[in-house]
Design a protein around this motif. Structure first.
Motif, PDB file in Angstrom:
ATOM      1  N   TYR A  16      -7.883   6.540  -4.688  1.00 42.61           N
ATOM      2  CA  TYR A  16      -6.914   6.166  -3.692  1.00 42.61           C
ATOM      3  C   TYR A  16      -5.517   6.786  -3.659  1.00 42.61           C
ATOM      4  O   TYR A  16      -5.134   7.032  -2.416  1.00 42.61           O
ATOM      5  CB  TYR A  16      -6.533   4.530  -4.039  1.00 42.61           C
ATOM      6  N   ASN A  57      -7.976   1.051   2.822  1.00 42.48           N
ATOM      7  CA  ASN A  57      -7.905  -0.245   2.462  1.00 42.48           C
ATOM      8  C   ASN A  57      -9.155  -0.762   1.598  1.00 42.48           C
ATOM      9  O   ASN A  57      -9.383  -1.165   0.637  1.00 42.48           O
ATOM     10  CB  ASN A  57      -7.688  -1.448   3.471  1.00 42.48           C
ATOM     11  N   ARG A 109      -8.872   0.992  -1.512  1.00 44.81           N
ATOM     12  CA  ARG A 109      -7.833   0.524  -2.474  1.00 44.81           C
ATOM     13  C   ARG A 109      -8.407  -0.714  -3.228  1.00 44.81           C
ATOM     14  O   ARG A 109      -8.320  -1.029  -4.361  1.00 44.81           O
ATOM     15  CB  ARG A 109      -6.859  -0.164  -1.398  1.00 44.81           C
ATOM     16  N   GLY A 150      -7.751   3.984  -9.723  1.00 47.38           N
ATOM     17  CA  GLY A 150      -6.660   4.288  -8.694  1.00 47.38           C
ATOM     18  C   GLY A 150      -6.605   5.541  -8.166  1.00 47.38           C
ATOM     19  O   GLY A 150      -5.739   6.108  -7.388  1.00 47.38           O
ATOM     20  N   ASP A 165       2.535  -0.504  -6.828  1.00 49.73           N
ATOM     21  CA  ASP A 165       1.271  -0.974  -6.410  1.00 49.73           C
ATOM     22  C   ASP A 165       0.139  -0.742  -7.413  1.00 49.73           C
ATOM     23  O   ASP A 165      -0.268   0.275  -7.963  1.00 49.73           O
ATOM     24  CB  ASP A 165       0.887   0.278  -5.288  1.00 49.73           C
ATOM     25  N   LYS A 195       0.745  -1.041  -0.005  1.00 50.97           N
ATOM     26  CA  LYS A 195      -0.060  -0.022  -0.090  1.00 50.97           C
ATOM     27  C   LYS A 195       0.655   1.449  -0.008  1.00 50.97           C
ATOM     28  O   LYS A 195       2.219   1.211   0.234  1.00 50.97           O
ATOM     29  CB  LYS A 195      -1.023   0.183   1.269  1.00 50.97           C
ATOM     30  N   SER A 229      -4.609   8.521  -0.194  1.00 52.71           N
ATOM     31  CA  SER A 229      -3.585   8.026   0.589  1.00 52.71           C
ATOM     32  C   SER A 229      -2.396   8.715   0.857  1.00 52.71           C
ATOM     33  O   SER A 229      -1.148   8.640   1.241  1.00 52.71           O
ATOM     34  CB  SER A 229      -3.024   6.727  -0.172  1.00 52.71           C
ATOM     35  N   TYR A 274      -2.810  -0.853  -7.396  1.00 55.24           N
ATOM     36  CA  TYR A 274      -4.130  -0.054  -7.111  1.00 55.24           C
ATOM     37  C   TYR A 274      -3.980   1.362  -7.056  1.00 55.24           C
ATOM     38  O   TYR A 274      -4.934   2.257  -6.828  1.00 55.24           O
ATOM     39  CB  TYR A 274      -4.489  -0.391  -5.567  1.00 55.24           C
ATOM     40  N   GLN A 275      -2.633   1.849  -7.712  1.00 57.66           N
ATOM     41  CA  GLN A 275      -2.349   3.020  -7.835  1.00 57.66           C
ATOM     42  C   GLN A 275      -2.441   3.449  -9.255  1.00 57.66           C
ATOM     43  O   GLN A 275      -3.270   2.749  -9.984  1.00 57.66           O
ATOM     44  CB  GLN A 275      -1.187   3.431  -7.273  1.00 57.66           C
TER      45      GLN A 275
END
Length: 751
Positions: free
Chosen positions: A407, A217, A220, A404, A160, A31, A411, A162-163
């Protein structure tokens, strides 16, 4: 003996050991804020492997201290199809393995780098398309002459998923879908053939609030619960009561630019402009800070570089207090009345080159970018915020156009209280990608990684030991030398022909002796995997390593150089001279393999990752110094003399003599190699290149690193021109070449 790893090892230490002491390909994920960048920095400082760091974008590459993938491999931004025919009427340019191998042309210095690589690091791999990895595989296999995936180079992929995702245009997507299920790097066919281990860092350092961590989370993974939705939308506020210190994260560049320009124009006072200082090669698209920094007193700014000594970090917010023209520094006021006086910072643009003398890949500076590490910070795009940390942020992500983005934006913040939302969020805005979810669900546990590592270490250790004793380089060197001298056997006198036969017999003896060792080592390795006889293996292989290193020095290099010296007298050929250089490179590689295997064995299984690098380098440098001090050096110095000791008549060269030296330098040759090839003194080559520096054709930093050149300039300024003994004084601290090159650059400045 127990070969299990100590349970006291932390995950990041295990990852470092896996990279250091195995050939396992790794995808390192985690993460935002879990320390991926920190681990990369630690690893590259420790590893004994020859590596290159690459990234998909210029800014990411500069921040990681490496190159872009496209520039390193000289790839065009084409769509790559690993199989099949080119689609008809395609509007984008396309490559396949055949066309790429046919069209790409790399210089010899780049080929040397590719051949010597042990490890390839790719940062921000979430933005790397699968077809780009397959193109990289094609280039590596071709130029390394190795049919294994990626030419046998180990991969460390960091990012990552999820980015931010890879960028794929509509027409590119249509073509790629014929070969790939999705566009993410893990769909690369070469990567699937190679295999890899996915490891996830889980401890979050950026956020301490467990409620906020849980909320991130959910975002994400694209599964926002009603409770989390309500918690997040409570941050929906029109404007903060105290706007100072807030930075707006928005989706589009034009929005951020408009907001920053508008807020700067509204401030009273005169605008101050600071132009970046660029030396050498530095692509404008890769500038890590503004090329033209526009500021006013009280302008809100953000630091764009980490500097622990000055107490600022990437993303820290402050306000301009004043500019000191004498010190050329800007005073920035931060929260809690902290004041920081900031000077220009320097970013380097490096290229990877192969150092033949050290048999290593090294970073050479191509250019540098110097600017105040600040930028206007009323607004920034979400894309450019990646990697930054904010205490206060206004999130304007209602028009997020890439998975993403939401997120990434959220983040960046340390806590929920520091966030203000400009638009409401629901499950629709954070919808995830099923391909990524499926991929992450298949990642094994830390326990699996821990359990598999000892066996992987033994396999890697065994392979390095056996390869070092099989001497593939020696077999190739003998074969290539025999082919090179075959046309001249009829004109070689009997005495020299006998020396060649003796040399060939000695080489066969070394190879045969090594072949007898190999079964013994293989048997010991089987016992080692059962946790036994490590010490006996150390003693056995250690003695073998010392024996073969000495045999190769005495019976491979020394006689070969003597033979080549005699062959160099044969009219009409430079074969012998070429073979001296080629054989020395192979010999250095063989020494490195033996010493590396020996040190890996000493370090197995739990020694410090730093100890192997230090010990290996010390042994290599000692071996290289021995190589440089035996007859090879003397033979090279006399190779231009005839049998009576008289100098040969200088050969004619094609083109102007200065231009020939420049062209050889552009090909990646060292000063010594140019002098050797041209049969001129090194000082003469230096004078040739000085002419091009003084005319602005060559940049002095191509020959002298910027930091070193600055030291020369500072010492020169201390001693006025015309002072008796000036050159002698400078020569106590610098080489003649450094002094000459810097002096030539100063002539250009004064012209």
């Amino acid at each position: 003996m127990n070969t299990e790893l100590s349970p006291t090892f932390k995950l990041d230490e295990l990852i470092c050991r896996c990279v250091q002491f195995t050939s396992t390909n790794i995808f390192l994920t985690g993460k935002a804020g879990t320390g991926k960048t920190t681990l990369l920095k630690t690893l590259t400082e420790q590893t004994h492997k020859r590596f290159a760091i690459l990234a998909p974008t210029g800014v990411a590459a500069i921040n990681a201290g490496g190159n872009t993938i496209h520039s390193f491999f000289q790839l065009h931004p084409h769509t790559f199809l690993p199989y099949g025919n080119f689609p008809e009427n395609a509007s984008v340019k396309t490559e396949n393995p055949h066309s790429l191998s046919r069209n790409i042309r790399l210089r010899q210095d780049k080929i040397n780098v590719l051949k010597s690589l042990d490890l390839l690091v790719i940062d921000e791999v979430s933005m790397v398309r699968c077809d780009l990895l397959d193109a990289v595989d094609t280039v590596l296999r071709r130029y390394r002459g190795n049919t294994e995936p990626f030419g046998g180079v180990q991969l460390l992929l960091i990012g990552d998923l999820y980015q931010l995702p890879p960028v794929v245009k509509d027409e590119e997507a249509r073509m790629l879908k014929t070969c790939y299920p999705s566009f993410y790097f893990f769909e690369s066919q070469a990567l699937k053939r190679a295999g890899y281990t996915a490891v996830e860092l889980r401890h979050v350092y950026r956020q301490a609030d467990p409620v906020f961590v849980d909320l991130l989370n959910e975002i994400r993974y694209g599964k926002l619960s009603p409770a989390a939705t309500g918690l997040l939308n409570n941050r929906l506020v029109d404007e903060p009561t105290d706007p100072e210190g807030y930075i707006t994260l928005t989706t589009h560049v034009y929005k951020a630019d408009q907001m920053n320009s508008s807020r700067l124009a509204s401030l009273p006072g005169k605008e101050m402009n600071f132009k970046a200082i660029v030396e050498g090669e530095f692509n404008e698209q890769s500038f890590p800070a503004d090329g033209l920094l526009r500021l006013k007193k009280n302008a809100q700014v953000m630091f764009v570089k980490n500097n622990r000594e000055q107490n600022y970090f990437n993303g820290k917010i402050g306000w301009v207090e004043s500019y000191d023209s004498q010190e050329e520094s800007i005073l920035v006021r931060c929260e809690k009345d902290e004041k920081i006086r900031v000077s220009r910072e320097t970013w380097k643009n490096v290229q990877y080159t192969f150092n033949k003398d050290k048999n290593s890949v090294q970073e050479d500076q191509k250019g540098e970018f110097s600017q105040f590490p600040l930028r206007l910070a009323w607004a920034i795009t979400i894309h450019k915020s990646q990697g930054l940390t904010f205490d206060k942020a206004i999130i304007d992500a209602g028009n997020a156009f890439a998975p993403g983005q939401v997120y990434v934006a959220l983040s960046r913040c340390r806590n929920l209280e520091g966030i203000i939302l400009k638009s409401r969020f629901s499950q629709r805005e954070i919808q995830g990608d099923l391909a990524i979810d499926d991929f992450h669900s298949a990642i094994g546990s830390d326990e699996d990684f821990y359990k598999d590592l000892p066996a992987a270490q033994i396999a890697y250790l065994g392979n390095r030991m056996l390869v070092s004793l099989k001497f593939p380089w020696l077999r190739a060197a003998v074969r290539n030398f025999q082919e090179a001298i075959f046309p001249y056997l009829k004109v070689i006198d009997d005495r020299e022909a006998e020396k060649i036969r003796e040399w060939e017999q000695q080489m066969q003896h070394i190879i045969t002796t090594a072949d007898q060792y190999i079964p013994q080592i293989e048997q010991m390795l089987l016992l080692l995997s059962a946790g036994e006889i490590r010490q006996a293996l150390i003693e056995r292989f250690g003695r073998a390593s010392v024996y073969f290193r000495q045999q190769l020095t005495d019976n491979f290099i020394k006689p070969l150089i003597s033979i080549c010296y005699q062959l160099s007298k044969i009219k009409g050929t430079k074969t012998a001279l070429t073979e001296i250089a080629a054989s020395e490179v192979r010999f250095r590689e063989g020494l490195r393999e033996l010493i590396a295997a020996e040190e890996l064995l000493f370090a197995f299984p739990e020694s410090s990752v730093l100890s192997i690098k230090k010990s290996m380098n010390e042994k290599l440098q000692l071996a290289y110094r021995q190589l440089d001090t035996h007859e090879a050096s003397e033979t090279r110095s006399h190779v231009n003399a005839d049998s009576n000791g008289k100098k040969k008549k200088k050969k004619e060269v094609t083109g102007h003599t200065f231009n020939v030296s420049l062209e050889l330098f552009r090909q990646g040759k060292t000063l010594t190699e140019i002098a050797f090839e041209r049969e001129l003194k090194p000082a003469t080559i230096v004078s040739h290149l000085c002419r091009f520096i003084s005319k602005g054709i060559l940049n002095v930093h191509e020959l002298v690193p910027a930091e070193r050149a600055q030291l020369v300039i500072e010492e020169m300024d201390k001693i006025p021109e015309g002072t008796p003994g000036r050159f002698t004084t400078l020569a106590e601290k610098f080489t003649n070449e450094e002094i000459s090159f810097v002096n030539a650059s100063r002539k250009l400045e004064k012209a």
